[in-house]
Design an enzyme around this catalytic site. Structure first.
Site, PDB file in Angstrom:
ATOM      1  N   ASP A 215      24.913  54.705   3.258  1.00 33.45           N
ATOM      2  CA  ASP A 215      25.316  53.948   4.615  1.00 33.45           C
ATOM      3  C   ASP A 215      25.537  54.800   5.900  1.00 33.45           C
ATOM      4  O   ASP A 215      25.482  56.051   5.688  1.00 33.45           O
ATOM      5  CB  ASP A 215      26.783  53.562   4.246  1.00 33.45           C
ATOM      6  CG  ASP A 215      27.770  54.381   3.901  1.00 33.45           C
ATOM      7  OD1 ASP A 215      28.298  54.753   4.866  1.00 33.45           O
ATOM      8  OD2 ASP A 215      28.030  54.843   2.726  1.00 33.45           O
ATOM      9  N   ASP A 217      28.070  55.734   8.858  1.00 37.07           N
ATOM     10  CA  ASP A 217      29.370  55.413   8.863  1.00 37.07           C
ATOM     11  C   ASP A 217      29.697  54.577  10.005  1.00 37.07           C
ATOM     12  O   ASP A 217      29.021  54.160  10.714  1.00 37.07           O
ATOM     13  CB  ASP A 217      29.982  56.934   9.373  1.00 37.07           C
ATOM     14  CG  ASP A 217      31.405  57.006   8.560  1.00 37.07           C
ATOM     15  OD1 ASP A 217      31.601  56.412   7.489  1.00 37.07           O
ATOM     16  OD2 ASP A 217      32.312  57.653   9.206  1.00 37.07           O
TER      17      ASP A 217
END
Length: 275
Positions: A215, A217
């Site tokens: 991902d 952040d």
């Protein structure tokens, strides 16, 4: 120096600390219960064969993911691996990215570490005198080279270098925290890379991080922020690539360690006997 395991004790030369997706990459496996002066490991250890190498696997969070990052028995895990003869550790983990240049699915092999945890036991040497070890370069240099070259050969060119900042968790970062970490020039963020690396150094082990970005952040892109579902989804999508990559790394690791890691305790007066 510490003695290797006895002939009657199961043994391994390489350790893997990772998720449950790594159980199936070993052959001729059997389970080993290990007690340590620091309690029980996260779970039963599994020992098996891979390309003629003896490998021990410990699930970092336990098989049922019962240990959150700040409660993982890191000292027990590392001690247990060394007691089985392990001297090199491959440590795959899911991380977030602090730069839009490294999106989900990116493989990274960092060369630096920043500790932003609090309250975790991060040394074996609590009593009997201070043991000050060099930690300027937290990861095994030869192991990193193996990880990078193996990934390139596999057609998954990694990010070679960068700084992993390890936060306490189990919550994810606020946007402000994420932006502050990025402003320091740090590139990856995770919850488990510390104290694993420093504990490995305290046992004169090679420690090799292999980070899968799941991902961006919270402060790096617009949206609702990082979710556990997203992390698990991206990791599951890539485990089919990550598992054989780690297996190829293990095949390529040297049998004789010519790196500085075996000498990290040279000249030290240790307050306890290592396994």
């Amino acid at each position: 120096m510490p003695q290797p395991p006895s002939a009657s004790q199961p043994s391994a030369e390489i350790g893997v600390i990772g998720g449950s997706g790594f159980y199936s990459f070993l052959d001729d496996v059997h389970e080993v219960e290990v007690d340590t002066p620091f309690g029980r490991p996260s779970d039963t250890l599994t020992i098996g064969e891979l390309a003629g190498r003896r490998v021990a696997f410990v699930p970092r969070h336990g098989r049922d993911h019962r240990y959150p990052p700040h409660k993982i028995p890191y000292r027990a895990n590392l001690w247990a691996l060394r007691s089985l003869g392990v001297r090199q550790i491959v440590a795959p983990s899911a991380v977030g990215s602090l730069t839009p240049d490294h999106g989900p699915g990116t493989l990274a092999v960092p060369n630096q570490l920043v500790d932003r945890t609090s309250g975790r036991a991060q040394t074996f040497y609590d009593e009997g005198g201070a043991v000050h070890l060099s930690f300027a370069d937290p990861y095994c240099p030869i192991g990193r080279q193996v990880a990078v070259s193996t990934a390139r050969r596999a057609g998954w060119p990694p990010v070679d270098g960068g700084t992993l900042v390890v936060i306490e968790g189990p919550r994810f970062s606020t946007r402000a925290e994420s932006q502050w970490y990025a402003a320091q020039g740090w590139t990856l963020i995770g919850m488990t890379g510390h104290p694993e690396a420093v504990l490995a150094r305290e046992l004169a082990l090679c420690y090799i991080p292999v980070c899968l970005v799941t991902d961006l952040d919270a402060g790096i892109e617009e949206g609702e922020g990082v979710t556990m579902e997203e992390v698990f989804r991206v990791f599951a999508e890539n485990i089919g690539r990550l598992r054989p990559l780690v297996a190829d790394m293990i095949k390529s690791l040297p049998t004789d360690r010519a790196c500085p890691c075996p000498h990290s305790l040279d000249g030290m007066k240790l307050p306890l006997d290592l396994p």
